[in-house]
Design a protein around this motif. Structure first.
Motif, mmCIF file in Angstrom:
data_model
loop_
_atom_site.group_PDB
_atom_site.id
_atom_site.type_symbol
_atom_site.label_atom_id
_atom_site.label_comp_id
_atom_site.label_asym_id
_atom_site.label_seq_id
_atom_site.Cartn_x
_atom_site.Cartn_y
_atom_site.Cartn_z
ATOM 1 N N ALA A 56 -0.054 0.784 11.516
ATOM 2 C CA ALA A 56 1.234 0.265 11.985
ATOM 3 C C ALA A 56 1.070 -0.938 12.912
ATOM 4 N N SER A 57 0.089 -0.896 13.827
ATOM 5 C CA SER A 57 -0.144 -2.021 14.731
ATOM 6 C C SER A 57 -1.310 -2.893 14.263
ATOM 7 N N ALA A 58 -2.334 -2.252 13.737
ATOM 8 C CA ALA A 58 -3.518 -2.973 13.256
ATOM 9 C C ALA A 58 -4.055 -2.261 12.024
ATOM 10 N N SER A 59 -4.457 -3.032 11.035
ATOM 11 C CA SER A 59 -4.999 -2.456 9.799
ATOM 12 C C SER A 59 -6.241 -3.229 9.400
ATOM 13 N N ILE A 60 -6.942 -2.717 8.398
ATOM 14 C CA ILE A 60 -8.221 -3.313 8.018
ATOM 15 C C ILE A 60 -8.332 -3.378 6.502
ATOM 16 N N VAL A 61 -8.912 -4.465 6.022
ATOM 17 C CA VAL A 61 -9.250 -4.643 4.606
ATOM 18 C C VAL A 61 -10.767 -4.585 4.513
ATOM 19 N N PHE A 62 -11.278 -3.547 3.844
ATOM 20 C CA PHE A 62 -12.727 -3.358 3.787
ATOM 21 C C PHE A 62 -13.355 -4.239 2.712
ATOM 22 N N GLN A 63 -14.690 -4.325 2.776
ATOM 23 C CA GLN A 63 -15.430 -5.245 1.917
ATOM 24 C C GLN A 63 -15.355 -4.878 0.437
ATOM 25 N N GLY A 64 -15.676 -3.669 0.061
ATOM 26 C CA GLY A 64 -15.739 -3.289 -1.343
ATOM 27 C C GLY A 64 -14.521 -2.496 -1.742
ATOM 28 N N ALA A 65 -13.554 -3.151 -2.391
ATOM 29 C CA ALA A 65 -12.313 -2.454 -2.741
ATOM 30 C C ALA A 65 -12.574 -1.272 -3.664
ATOM 31 N N MET A 66 -13.547 -1.406 -4.578
ATOM 32 C CA MET A 66 -13.817 -0.322 -5.519
ATOM 33 C C MET A 66 -14.298 0.917 -4.790
ATOM 34 N N HIS A 67 -15.042 0.714 -3.697
ATOM 35 C CA HIS A 67 -15.562 1.853 -2.936
ATOM 36 C C HIS A 67 -14.549 2.350 -1.909
ATOM 37 N N SER A 68 -13.576 1.525 -1.546
ATOM 38 C CA SER A 68 -12.594 1.911 -0.538
ATOM 39 C C SER A 68 -11.399 2.638 -1.133
ATOM 40 N N LEU A 69 -11.094 2.388 -2.398
ATOM 41 C CA LEU A 69 -9.967 3.034 -3.056
ATOM 42 C C LEU A 69 -10.400 4.349 -3.676
ATOM 43 N N ASN A 70 -9.482 5.315 -3.683
ATOM 44 C CA ASN A 70 -9.762 6.619 -4.287
ATOM 45 C C ASN A 70 -9.740 6.469 -5.811
ATOM 46 N N PRO A 71 -10.845 6.754 -6.501
ATOM 47 C CA PRO A 71 -10.906 6.476 -7.943
ATOM 48 C C PRO A 71 -10.024 7.378 -8.796
ATOM 49 N N VAL A 72 -9.546 8.507 -8.243
ATOM 50 C CA VAL A 72 -8.773 9.455 -9.064
ATOM 51 C C VAL A 72 -7.285 9.443 -8.702
ATOM 52 N N ARG A 73 -6.861 8.477 -7.903
ATOM 53 C CA ARG A 73 -5.445 8.351 -7.569
ATOM 54 C C ARG A 73 -4.926 6.988 -7.999
ATOM 55 N N ARG A 74 -3.677 6.952 -8.466
ATOM 56 C CA ARG A 74 -3.069 5.690 -8.855
ATOM 57 C C ARG A 74 -2.902 4.814 -7.610
ATOM 58 N N VAL A 75 -3.022 3.498 -7.812
ATOM 59 C CA VAL A 75 -3.028 2.606 -6.654
ATOM 60 C C VAL A 75 -1.669 2.587 -5.957
ATOM 61 N N GLY A 76 -0.585 2.808 -6.692
ATOM 62 C CA GLY A 76 0.730 2.853 -6.056
ATOM 63 C C GLY A 76 0.829 3.984 -5.049
ATOM 64 N N ASP A 77 0.257 5.145 -5.376
ATOM 65 C CA ASP A 77 0.262 6.282 -4.450
ATOM 66 C C ASP A 77 -0.575 5.970 -3.210
ATOM 67 N N GLN A 78 -1.663 5.241 -3.402
ATOM 68 C CA GLN A 78 -2.520 4.919 -2.262
ATOM 69 C C GLN A 78 -1.850 3.898 -1.337
ATOM 70 N N ILE A 79 -1.093 2.961 -1.914
ATOM 71 C CA ILE A 79 -0.356 2.005 -1.080
ATOM 72 C C ILE A 79 0.741 2.718 -0.294
ATOM 73 N N ALA A 80 1.363 3.713 -0.939
ATOM 74 C CA ALA A 80 2.478 4.418 -0.298
ATOM 75 C C ALA A 80 2.022 5.381 0.793
ATOM 76 N N GLU A 81 0.751 5.793 0.763
ATOM 77 C CA GLU A 81 0.285 6.831 1.701
ATOM 78 C C GLU A 81 0.488 6.436 3.170
ATOM 79 N N PRO A 82 0.050 5.256 3.634
ATOM 80 C CA PRO A 82 0.292 4.918 5.051
ATOM 81 C C PRO A 82 1.776 4.801 5.370
ATOM 82 N N MET A 83 2.598 4.408 4.396
ATOM 83 C CA MET A 83 4.038 4.318 4.639
ATOM 84 C C MET A 83 4.626 5.704 4.875
#
Length: 530
Positions: free
Chosen positions: A86-113
């Motif tokens: 909410a105040s500070a966020s981070i974009v990590f180096q390896g997106a493939m390793h940072s994203l959950n491989p078994v969840r759709r990306v829309g669900d992962q974007i919605a999680e912090p919201m």
């Protein structure tokens, strides 16, 4: 009135008795962009992780980390959870390793919201990062590297933070996608009045995005100022070395060295005293003729012609998905062509049996990510000896392995043979992979993005090593890369691949300084410059 933005005061971080960050002070306000540069191990990622208390419990953090005037170190866990995203966020180096491989990306974007009860929609966020809304239903493996990185940026923006930390966000992306991501980051910073802390070892990336630049070396902040001023007039030797680390296309000082090449300072090659080797007028070592490779109904390689002379270095350049790696795998006999021929030393490459095995001994592969290429349970001696064992070659195994390891410039070899991969640096791991290829005494090396994951100084060392192997062994190389700077630095000739076809090829000077194809011109324009 409470201060807004990020302020670090005398930040110091210890792991046990080892001090990895020493007395770092920085300030970053909303709307400002600050680049944090340095090699791997300089402490820059440790600084970034400190801001959101993402360091392991073994780390001891001293000093103050003020986020909008509140000390992050003193926050309760409840307060810290409210600050993250909410105040500070981070974009990590390896997106493939940072994203959950078994969840759709829309669900992962919605999680912090959902966690922060933030209004908004995934569709709107995807639109901000220039992705179509149907990508919300995709899994990470169904997206390209650039698309995955855009998903990570959308997650970082989901809760409207005032500060975004981007840790090497364009590493391993091809030059066109890198330019797109950097352009996106600049636009979002301007539109949303974000404070951006961009971390990279590549000054050209920071020069594209950041107004101010801070340089770290061995845990200390050695230089700080406006980006243009720091790069043009560096006061610290390490800053000057970083600025010179990545070759400038068109600069003869960064071009291929001839016999007796060496490194200038720690990083870049000296200007050659003689021109690059001219391939023998005899028959080429490798000939690819009208090669086609199909994956079902998709043609990945479409009518490719390519030659590599004895002792010649050819760079195969193009975006991700252009067919470069498929072409390399087919050349090596790891995939059968749909049509066309691959001829090595005057003979067509066999498709099976002992003849194919004998051919593979003469053509060896160096993969992009050495950490993934090495078995984490195998010691160096076993990793390098594997080829000897597969081919059943005679001779004393340990002596052959020792010679290969030392030829790859891991000296003395006795200090490395019993090491496991995780005990080595990235550059040392890449040298082990190269030693594993050299132990079979090949005539052609196929190197797939050999320096993409390495920092500036190690990159220069690996380039110098490949040139020395060519000079001493007459070893020919096919360098697969999206990095046109590497092609300028090391190659005799360049072939440009696009949508499965080679659209342009010729000498390095001809292709990179006077390109004739629109796609080649687009690649050259996309290269960031220091």
């Amino acid at each position: 009135m409470k201060n807004t933005g990020l302020e670090l005061r005398n930040l110091t971080v210890h792991y046990g008795h080892k001090r990895v960050v020493n007395d770092v002070s920085l300030a970053l306000a909303p709307g400002q962009t600050l680049g944090l540069a340095g090699e791997s191990g300089s402490g820059k990622s440790t600084v970034a992780m400190s801001v959101l208390r993402l360091l392991p419990k073994s780390a001891r953090v001293d000093g103050e980390i003020l986020l909008d005037g509140d000390d992050v170190r003193a926050m309760s866990w409840g307060r810290l959870r409210a600050v993250r995203w909410a105040s500070a966020s981070i974009v990590f180096q390896g997106a493939m390793h940072s994203l959950n491989p078994v969840r759709r990306v829309g669900d992962q974007i919605a999680e912090p919201m959902r966690l922060h009860n933030t209004p908004g929609s995934v569709t709107e966020l995807l639109s901000q990062v220039e992705l179509p809304e149907d990508k919300a239903r995709a899994y990470p493996h169904e997206l390209s590297g650039g698309q995955r990185q855009r998903v990570m940026i959308a997650m970082a923006l989901a809760c409207g933070p005032r500060l975004v930390i981007a840790d090497e966000p364009t590493t391993a992306l091809d030059v066109v996608v890198q330019a797109q991501v950097l352009g996106l980051v600049k636009r979002l910073v301007a539109e949303q009045d974000l404070g951006l802390l961009m971390i990279s070892h590549d000054l050209s990336v920071l020069a594209e995005t950041c107004d101010d630049l801070a340089v770290m070396h061995r845990g200390e902040l050695v230089e700080r100022g406006g980006t243009r001023e720091v790069i043009a007039n560096p006061r610290h030797p390490h800053t000057a070395a970083l600025a010179a680390a990545f070759p400038v296309i068109g600069d003869p000082n960064h071009r291929l060295a001839g016999p007796g090449e060496s490194t200038r300072g720690a990083f870049v090659l000296q200007e050659r005293t003689e021109g690059p080797r001219v391939p023998s007028a005899a028959e080429p070592l490798l000939q690819v003729r009208d090669l086609r490779v199909d994956y079902g109904r998709t043609r990945a390689v479409d009518g490719v012609d390519l030659t590599i002379g004895h002792g010649e270095i050819v760079a195969l350049v193009g975006q991700s998905g252009s067919g470069k790696t498929t072409l390399a795998r087919t050349i090596m006999g790891l995939r059968n062509p749909s049509s066309g021929r691959v001829i090595f030393d005057g003979r067509e490459v066999p498709r099976k049996g002992r003849a194919l095995k004998a051919f593979r001994r003469q053509v060896q592969l160096v993969l992009q990510d050495p950490a993934s290429a090495l078995n984490p349970r195998h010691k160096v001696i076993d990793a390098v000896a594997e080829g000897l064992r597969v081919h059943g070659l005679p001779g004393d195994e340990e002596s052959l392995v020792t010679a290969a390891v030392e030829r790859a410039e891991l000296r003395p070899a006795s200090e490395y043979l019993q090491s496991l991969p995780h005990e080595l640096s990235g550059g040392q791991q890449q040298r082990v992979v190269i030693a594993g290829a050299l132990v079979l005494q090949p005539r052609l090396l196929v190197a797939d993005e050999p320096v993409a994951s390495l920092d500036a100084s190690v990159r220069g060392e690996i380039v110098a090593l490949l040139l020395r192997l060519r000079r001493e062994l007459g070893l020919a190389s096919l360098i697969i890369t999206h990095d046109l700077g590497l092609a300028w630095q090391i190659a005799d000739r360049v072939a440009v691949m696009h949508q499965g076809k080679i659209v342009e090829q010729g000498s390095v000077e001809q292709v990179l300084l006077d390109p004739t194809h629109d796609y080649t011109r687009a690649l050259v324009r996309a290269v960031p410059q220091v």
